[in-house]
Write a protein that holds these residues in place. Sequence first.
Motif, PDB file in Angstrom:
ATOM      1  N   THR A   1       0.829  -1.208   0.000  1.00  0.00           N
ATOM      2  CA  THR A   1       0.000   0.000   0.000  1.00  0.00           C
ATOM      3  C   THR A   1       0.863   1.257   0.000  1.00  0.00           C
ATOM      4  O   THR A   1       0.663   2.169  -0.807  1.00  0.00           O
ATOM      5  CB  THR A   1      -0.943   0.007   1.220  1.00  0.00           C
TER       6      THR A   1
ATOM      7  N   THR B   1      -7.372  -4.328   0.047  1.00  0.00           N
ATOM      8  CA  THR B   1      -8.269  -3.916   1.135  1.00  0.00           C
ATOM      9  C   THR B   1      -8.579  -5.072   2.077  1.00  0.00           C
ATOM     10  O   THR B   1      -9.404  -4.935   2.954  1.00  0.00           O
ATOM     11  CB  THR B   1      -9.605  -3.414   0.562  1.00  0.00           C
ATOM     12  N   SER B   2      -7.946  -6.240   1.860  1.00  0.00           N
ATOM     13  CA  SER B   2      -8.353  -7.350   2.724  1.00  0.00           C
ATOM     14  C   SER B   2      -7.270  -7.738   3.735  1.00  0.00           C
ATOM     15  O   SER B   2      -7.158  -8.891   4.115  1.00  0.00           O
ATOM     16  CB  SER B   2      -8.723  -8.556   1.867  1.00  0.00           C
TER      17      SER B   2
ATOM     18  N   HIS C   1      -4.120  -3.026   9.571  1.00  0.00           N
ATOM     19  CA  HIS C   1      -4.838  -1.923   8.918  1.00  0.00           C
ATOM     20  C   HIS C   1      -4.005  -0.656   8.843  1.00  0.00           C
ATOM     21  O   HIS C   1      -4.146   0.135   7.921  1.00  0.00           O
ATOM     22  CB  HIS C   1      -6.150  -1.642   9.646  1.00  0.00           C
TER      23      HIS C   1
ATOM     24  N   PHE D   1      -5.493   0.352   4.544  1.00  0.00           N
ATOM     25  CA  PHE D   1      -6.348   1.468   4.132  1.00  0.00           C
ATOM     26  C   PHE D   1      -6.203   2.713   4.999  1.00  0.00           C
ATOM     27  O   PHE D   1      -6.509   3.811   4.562  1.00  0.00           O
ATOM     28  CB  PHE D   1      -7.816   1.024   4.073  1.00  0.00           C
TER      29      PHE D   1
ATOM     30  N   PHE E   1      -7.306   6.283   3.564  1.00  0.00           N
ATOM     31  CA  PHE E   1      -8.760   6.437   3.647  1.00  0.00           C
ATOM     32  C   PHE E   1      -9.187   7.899   3.806  1.00  0.00           C
ATOM     33  O   PHE E   1      -9.986   8.422   3.038  1.00  0.00           O
ATOM     34  CB  PHE E   1      -9.314   5.588   4.791  1.00  0.00           C
TER      35      PHE E   1
ATOM     36  N   LEU F   1     -13.700  -1.579  -0.191  1.00  0.00           N
ATOM     37  CA  LEU F   1     -13.130  -1.391   1.146  1.00  0.00           C
ATOM     38  C   LEU F   1     -14.167  -1.724   2.215  1.00  0.00           C
ATOM     39  O   LEU F   1     -13.899  -2.428   3.185  1.00  0.00           O
ATOM     40  CB  LEU F   1     -12.676   0.062   1.287  1.00  0.00           C
TER      41      LEU F   1
ATOM     42  N   ASP G   1     -14.858  -5.525   2.480  1.00  0.00           N
ATOM     43  CA  ASP G   1     -13.780  -6.324   3.063  1.00  0.00           C
ATOM     44  C   ASP G   1     -13.558  -6.015   4.534  1.00  0.00           C
ATOM     45  O   ASP G   1     -12.906  -6.780   5.227  1.00  0.00           O
ATOM     46  CB  ASP G   1     -12.465  -6.073   2.297  1.00  0.00           C
ATOM     47  N   ASN G   2     -14.068  -4.864   4.994  1.00  0.00           N
ATOM     48  CA  ASN G   2     -13.775  -4.475   6.386  1.00  0.00           C
ATOM     49  C   ASN G   2     -15.020  -4.082   7.159  1.00  0.00           C
ATOM     50  O   ASN G   2     -15.033  -3.056   7.835  1.00  0.00           O
ATOM     51  CB  ASN G   2     -12.786  -3.306   6.410  1.00  0.00           C
TER      52      ASN G   2
END
Length: 1772
Positions: free
Chosen positions: A189, A220-221, A227, A231, A235, A262, A265-266
């Motif tokens: 990322t 996104t997973s 995290h 993201f 974000f 996103l 997945d979250n």
Amino acid sequence: MEPAERAGGGEPPEPGGRLGLGCRSFVPQKEIVYNKLLPYAERLDAESDLQLAQIKSNLGRAVQLQELWPGGLFWTRKLSTYIRLYGRKFSKEDHVLFIKLLYELVSIPKLEISMMQGFARLLINLLKKKELLSRDDLELPWRPLYDMVERILYSKTEHLGLNWFPNSVENVLKTLVKSCRPYFPVDATAEMLEEWRPLMCPFDVTMQKAITYFEIFLPTSLPPELHHKGFKLWFDELIGLWVSVQNLPQWEGQLVNLFARLATDNIGYIDWDPYVPKIFTRILRSLNLPVGSSQVLVPRFLTNAYDIGHAVIWITAMMGGPSKLVQKHLAGLFNSITSFYHPSNNGRWLNKLMKLLQRLPNSVVRRLHRERYKKPSWLTPVPDSHKLTDQDVTDFVQCIIQPVLLAMFSKTGSLEAAQALQNLALMRPELVIPPVLERTYPALETLTEPHQLTATLSCVIGVARSLVSGGRWFPEGPTHMLPLLMRALPGVDPNDFSKCMITFQFIATFSTLVPLVDCSSVLQEKNDLTEVERELCSATAEFEDFVLQFMDRCFGLIESSTLEQTREETETEKMTHLESLVELGLSSTFSTILTQCSKEIFMVALQKVFNFSISHIFETRVAGRMVADMCRAAVKCCPEESLKLFVPHCCNVITQLTMNDDVLNEEELDKELLWNLQLLSEDWGKPGDLWNLGIQWHVPSQQEVSFAFSLLDSFLQPELAKLENCGDGELEMSRDDILQSLTIVHNCLIGSGNLLPPLKGEPVANLVPSMVSLEETKLYTGLEYDLSRENHRETIARVIRKLLNHILVNSEDDTKSLFLIIKIIGDLLQFQGSHKHEFDSRWKSFNLVKKSMENRLHGKKQHIRALLIDRVMLQHELRTLTVEGCEYKKIHQDMIRDLLRLSTSSYSQVRNKAQQTFFAALGAYNFCCRDIIPLVLEFLRPDRKDVTQQQFKGALYCLLGNHSGVCLANLHDWDCIVQTWPAIVSSGLSQAMSLEKPSIVRLFDDLAEKIHRQYETIGLDFNIPKSCVEIAELLQQSQNPSVNQTLLSPEKIKEGLKRQQEKNADALRNYENLVNTLLDGVEQRNLPWKFEHIGIGLLSLLLRDDRVLPLRAIRFFVENLNHDAIVVRKMAISAVAGILKQLKRTHKKLTINPYEISGFPKPAQILAGDRPDNHWLHYNSKSIPRTKKEWESSYFVEKTHWGYYTWPKNMVVYAGVEEQPKLGRSREDMTEAEQIIFDHFSDPKFVQQLITFLSLEDRKGKDKFNPRRFCLFKGIFRNFDDAFLPVLKPHLERLIADSHESTQRCVAEIIAGLIRGSKHWTFEKVEKLWELLCPLLRTALSNITVETYNDWGTCIATSCESRDPRKLHWLFELLLESPLSGEGGSFVDACRLYVLQGGLAQQEWRVPELLHRLLKYLEPKLTQVYKNVRERIGSVLTYIFMIDVSLPNTAPTTSPCIPEFTARILDKLKPLMDVDEEIQNHVMEENGIGEEDERTQGIKLLKTILKWLMASAGRSFSTAVTEQLQLLPLFFKIAPVENDNSYDELKRDAKLCLSLMSQGLLYPHQVPLVLQVLKQTARSSSWHARYTVLTYLQTMVFYNLFIFLNNEDAVKDIRWLVISLLEDEQLEVREMAATTLSGLLQCNFLTMDSPMQIHFEQLCKTKLPKKRKRDPGSVGDTIGNTAELVRRHAGVLGLGACVLSSPYNVPTWMPQLLMNLSAHLNDPQPIEMTVKKTLSNFRRTHHDNWQEHKQQFTDDQLLVLTDLLVSPCYYA
């Protein structure tokens, strides 16, 4: 998609699926469960292990031996077949190895594109089930994929024709990235953000690219503990960007797709609540619903709207959780749009609404499945706090059910509604099914509304499974089944086709779900049944009755289809399309019913079919087939009982028929007799007990097989003997006899297809050399072939070939026999018991049925038993059909050659049928195309004199191929196209070729078109990198299962390398050979022009970016720049532009540090826009490089986006002059290729001719600035700097002076090419260039005309694109000299502005100084009188202020700012603001003498400002800023009320501007400001202004619905505003207020509460003053507009608005309100009129469902109402 995995079948007991796990050497990842149910299941493990071992060892070998083709491709294809047959039946280690190997293969940089796609598709398949491999098992780098996407989707050479990619490549690549995404490393990322943030310049196309990359790449997973590396890094930044962009640029939709992913997945890890109102407002806006009467849509809102699919996913993922905010907004969303679903509404927005309905329930079911039923895997689970509760589900179903029930009857959407209902019924049957049934029963009774019937039935089919299974929510469901079935029977109606089909589907669905068994006897035996169960049991007694009635209906249908005409006389062999559909429906429904019914019912039905079929004789084509289908269904269900009835009868009939010679019936009955053959050779699944599916396979015993063979022999042998004699010429047979014998042979072949082993024989050797074995895979399909018997296939083949030869020589016109021979050959080659096309359609229909009945909520393959049995049969058939990778044997070769002979025979029907079989055969055998191509090309040879036109056409069709199969003309292989392409060109000289025949001309057009469409660049370099070979070694050594094959010796590997180098050399030789042969072809004398063009077209496909075109071809294309035919010139222009790109010399770059250059440090956090460290990029007239020294010490940054958002990690610019390739070369310094171009362009004659051609008109009025020609000139000036200027200069000067459209366009193209081509010229050369260009451009701009201004605009915009503004200072200074001189009149002024705008817009944020200068220049001139200049100024202002964006993390711009400008404008408009009377436009378009007063000046200014606001509505990023809102009162005052086009420009513009502004998206902080303005205007003295406030309000509120709803004060203000305007003194305003109120109530923005009702009722009671006696002189009522009347009218209007706010239902308060209203029917006007209108509208909207609605009224109320609606006063 691979079928096997999608369909279901219970979980295997344990991973190995067998009890003793000890015998398996590995644990398979995931098998196809259906294989366990096949009768020969125990043999499959050994079979698959052997195949897998071979695949691993051979694929490993192929890659180590550098053999991508054929070895590598052959074995990767085998791997995908393996997955199709067995699923992912390999160990986890192997799975990972396969993925890594393919990942390496796919990312080989120079890999041929078609191979890349093949590998990519397999890789996608291997990665498809992501739960099988966790992030710990597999990690894949992201950069190779990024390089690939960049190289292919953003190719720099594709537009020049140096690369040909297939259309599918974009989807394949995006899917590939999507499949690899879960496995990107943790730091990916951060690396991606660093890579792509610098592209985020919102004014540039790179923004789109950056967001596209984010959307497809960002992982996104990641698990929650990571995290902060996922993201959370982006974000806030991206959601901030999304929230602040108001005008829907193209990339906004892609951000939505990213957020949707996103969120899914979250779930539970992101707090969406702060954004919910904004999200829902934008989704509502994105539906583009029409609001108010006269709405103008901004065009980009239609094109860039969100993809509903992604919006739905986003909403679903945010549902649930503690706050319930999303559900509240979702209910609000549906409340506000429900009325759009009513069937009476229609428009282009309807599709989106339907999609929303269909997708949302589906998406919620998928989420529930994931949370409650799915097997847990390594993917992050949803936290308990955020799982959907039962209450959440109920709320959801309740909020969506109303629109779905409305959509049931819509003109287009009943299908979507049915799908929605299917999913809703899975969740809450008790809320969904009763209302559906309520609508269904009346629909079944009605005869007048067929659409209603089909719509309701399709919805009931959707909810069928939920209805029948009952369950805890809806136990009484099953009792509805029988009444529904009985009532549906009349739908089997021979006169209404669609009704018939839906009824068949309906009956089939229910009988699949429920076994038709009479259980009524249970009532006597058991007494512990519940009420519902008792009811059910007694109802089942009706099943038998139902089956018999259904059969009667079917017989009626069959008889009616017999009567249409006696078909024997008509020639049609086929049934009509409709009949074939009905036949399909009838046979499948009937066989479903028989399969599902009990033995007793079956026997009754069987007797009935038997009696029917023996008592009638049918014509065989249609009715006969339907009866035969019904009989076959019976036989398939219970062979024993049925055959006992049918076989003796058929035998009798045959014996009688053979006496008289009625051949036709004989053929037909032969078919019926051959059933028993088929029955004996197919394996029947007899229905058994339920789970473990207990399919009792009937595997034929040895005896049965022997009997089948003896039966076969007794039929087949005599016929073969006759045919053999006939073929030898020893026996004369009539055509009918031959046909009859062939029919019997064909049916024997079809009946015994499973039992006969495939053809054997010698393989055809040496087609393709390979160092890897390419053997075929044998699959066991339940029969050991008995090889001791004679091979019937070979015998048939021998005889048929002999006979074919005999017929072709002696009686070629016996087409019927030839048709049959073609069928027999096809089946000999490929038929093993089932036909591919039948299998495909069964697979499709299986999937459809599965979809309509599956339970997506529980998943886990809980399908209905009948379906599962079907699926196992399909799996068996799939195995019988898997024949790809077959060895190509001599016998195949012979038969394919026979097919080719038939494909080029004299009769077109024979040719056509033979060609279809020919194409199917070509696809089945390895490499047979190479063997066949030379034979096909024989027919095209120009030196053959014996080819007929039919053969010629046949051969062309064989090259063309059909739409699905191989296209011989264009195999992606040098060896093949080296033969086919030149042959096609030279065939123009064949004597069989005739351009008089349209069919032949069309064939050549199709061929050329297909080659162009399908050609993909073929590789020249087949290297395999080392990293790839290393993984291949691991794969080859991998155990479990493995073939003990020795590792490769170094010698072998050396030999592989050597072969691969030879292959590269071969490819290159073939490439050059092909180019030369094509040139030879094209240069032949007498070649018709059509073929010359085809040849040149093929040559231009051969341009590549990794090889310069051979010299001869370069010379050819350069010379053809001056060809006579324009088609050829166009191809040559593109080709030469491409060649110049190939010859481009590389320019050296160096890395710079922007922070050192600027002397400012890097900002601490992200700050976009004008910062100190990018200030040095700005255009600054004080410091522009005017001397050689300044020029050479400047760093020029060409691309506009660098530095705006952030600097890239490695910022490169071009190095200094002395390090660049040498300029001003002499001819000796050039390569040969360059010399060819140099010689031609230095030749004045050549250039003169070229310019003459380029300045010709092509299509009058349609010609535009042509980018291809621009590329040509840019290339010329880039590669040869100013070498050709001396030759071109006189032409430029001549052309610029000629004002013709085509000459101006030509010179504009050359000048743009010059400016862009001079990128790397030295300062001296550039300076000289501008000395030449400036006078030319001045001339051009002063002579500009209406035809040429677009071309000049494009020219200047193209010149400025991707260039540092400091390099172009000559141009900008020239353009800014005096844009509005007024010398050439208003038109030239407008054009100059247009051209200037084109140049500045390309420069975006880097020229603030120029923008300020321009604004300062324009501001005094804003009061321009001429309309065209005003419009242009408005547009230019948009671009001047474009850079002033309100985006997050963005520094205030140094370019002009909107607020300051608007403040100055408002000041000048003061005189207009203060006056109250109506503003009239009385300024004529001419400049009067003397000073006008302030007011006139103001009006002129206002007109320009309106143009500016209208232009920005579609272009800028933000809608109106605060200062612009202060202009609203003025617009309200001017805008007219009625729609009338005769109004002057000012009024029309004001109206349009208001319409556009009201649709704008508001930031929450702007809401109070707007309302302030509206409240102030509502007190204005002009009623026009008060009226317009209301129309503005309607649109604004709907387009910002949830933003207003989120602000309680705003809602109160609006309510007060509307209700107070109801009491306006002006009638029109009152009526508009009522309309607005009803709209706000209807979309649930306001609610009808008791204070409102009381308020209106009070107003209604206002006493009116008594009437005075009339004076004789006065006319009519004198009760004028007194205050009392107004108040009373307001009350009536208010009540009317409440009534009209629910047009499609009757809430509880409605009846009383109607009664109150009716009391005012005799009031004075305008009250009486209002009451009448209200009542008539009520009647109109409630008329459709009046039966349902009138339940809400008491009898007394109904009396009054009926009286009102039809009473005489209604017409008064």
